[in-house]
Design an enzyme around this catalytic site. Structure first.
Site, mmCIF file in Angstrom:
data_model
loop_
_atom_site.group_PDB
_atom_site.id
_atom_site.type_symbol
_atom_site.label_atom_id
_atom_site.label_comp_id
_atom_site.label_asym_id
_atom_site.label_seq_id
_atom_site.Cartn_x
_atom_site.Cartn_y
_atom_site.Cartn_z
ATOM 1 C CD GLN A 66 7.625 4.848 -0.093
ATOM 2 O OE1 GLN A 66 7.392 5.408 0.970
ATOM 3 N NE2 GLN A 66 6.773 3.998 -0.641
ATOM 4 C CB SER A 69 3.212 12.321 -4.217
ATOM 5 O OG SER A 69 2.479 11.307 -3.566
ATOM 6 C CD GLU A 184 3.477 4.227 1.825
ATOM 7 O OE1 GLU A 184 3.592 5.370 2.304
ATOM 8 O OE2 GLU A 184 3.449 4.012 0.594
#
Length: 352
Positions: A66, A69, A184
């Site tokens: 993923q 961030s 998640e």
């Protein structure tokens, strides 16, 4: 599909997890690939995307990560600034991601990018599928205090992504992200995949450590072990309930946040119990003493469990607002165009 691709009820997932936990096999580190990304593809992907990727993910032929961030967007992913500019039949991506788990070994990534900076920050995001072998993708491992390099920073320099790799709606990335984060938290706390780094099932090893040190009859040691056992059982039952609810198609809402907080708390308690039981021997050991090294590594590793998948503090906010009904935190710039807030922040006049 209820109970997974074979259509079996969730009890089979529980048995499968328990029986496969002691073996090394392709899906052991699959919490991200199968538990999160594949589940998100089922929710938001096109039929072509599902047919292309999901069978390969389940076979272990594709590893996913993923790209979420960024240095300036951690707990608030609405602040993502990695740009995706349309150029013909491609998006061109430029930006930087950080703390990306397993990026060095990933074949594909689900990337949250900004496709429109003229609208409020949560409205101008899209999710796209990135082939990690594409020119311009630069993965740089980050060395952790355990000595591992599980996390990475990823630089995207004019990375071309086909428009057909859009996951969900254009500028609809915030909705896709929320589904992804739900999966998640469930994957990490409910054990929807067999084995992952958050697995708190080390109780038997702690009992063996206490016996080896001759302190298994110490009341203080026994009290710690009892507390850990109770927490483990509660987490197991919570995980079973979440898997059953997900299988039944029930809305999970913020329930995954409860499990995530519990997993982080249990990881810390287990690491601290090992130090309490083992004493200095598990902090300073002789070369080759893998048992002691194992517990010292847990002590250094457990802080990550309170960060990955959303920090414990953010999870507690979610629980307070969405389960307990407490007032929501006010976002001063929620309705301000993202480009304007970015300029204000750069000029030192941001309203965060």
């Amino acid at each position: 599909m209820a109970g997974g691709v074979r259509g079996l009820p969730p009890e089979y997932q529980t048995v499968f997890n328990e029986e496969s936990a002691a073996y090394a096999w392709a899906l052991i580190p699959s919490a991200v690939t199968v538990g999160i990304c594949a589940a998100t593809l089922l929710d938001a992907g096109s039929e072509e995307q599902k047919r292309r990727h999901i069978p390969a993910m389940l076979r272990g032929d594709e590893v996913w990560t993923q790209l979420l961030s960024e240095p300036g967007a951690g707990s608030d992913l609405g602040a993502v600034s990695t740009r995706a500019t349309r150029d013909g039949e491609d998006f061109v991506l430029n930006g930087q991601k950080v703390w990306t788990s397993g990026a060095a070994d990933a074949d594909y990534a689900a990337a949250l990018v900004r496709t429109d900076g003229t609208v409020p920050k949560y409205q101008g995001l899209s999710m796209v599928i990135v082939d990690m072998t594409t020119a311009g993708v630069d993965v740089r491992p980050l060395r952790q205090m355990t000595g591992d390099a599980h996390f990475n920073e990823v630089f995207l320099d004019d990375v071309r992504v086909p428009v057909g790799n859009l996951l969900g709606e254009y500028n609809g990335g915030w909705a896709v992200l929320n589904r992804m984060l739900l999966h998640e938290r469930i994957a990490l706390s409910a054990g929807t995949t067999a084995g992952n780094v958050f697995d708190p099932d080390n109780f038997g090893e702690l009992v063996a450590l206490a016996r080896a040190r001759g302190v298994d009859t110490d009341p203080a040691v026994r009290a710690r072990l009892a507390d850990l056992y109770i927490d483990k059982q509660l987490l197991d039952y919570m995980g079973r309930r979440m898997r059953a609810a997900a299988s039944a198609g029930l809305a999970m809402g913020p329930v995954g946040s409860l499990g995530k907080v519990g997993i982080a708390r249990n990881a810390r308690a287990g690491a601290e119990a090992a130090i309490f039981i083992g004493g200095p021997d598990v902090l300073a050991w002789e070369p080759g003493d893998l048992d002691s090294e194992r517990w010292a590594r847990d002590l250094l590793f457990f802080p990550m469990t309170g960060i990955a998948g959303g920090t414990t503090e953010i999870q507690k906010n979610t629980i307070a607002e969405r389960l307990l009904g407490l007032p929501r935190e006010r976002h001063a710039n929620r309705d301000v165009p993202f480009d304007q807030t970015a300029r204000d922040a750069a000029a030192g006049t941001g309203t965060h």
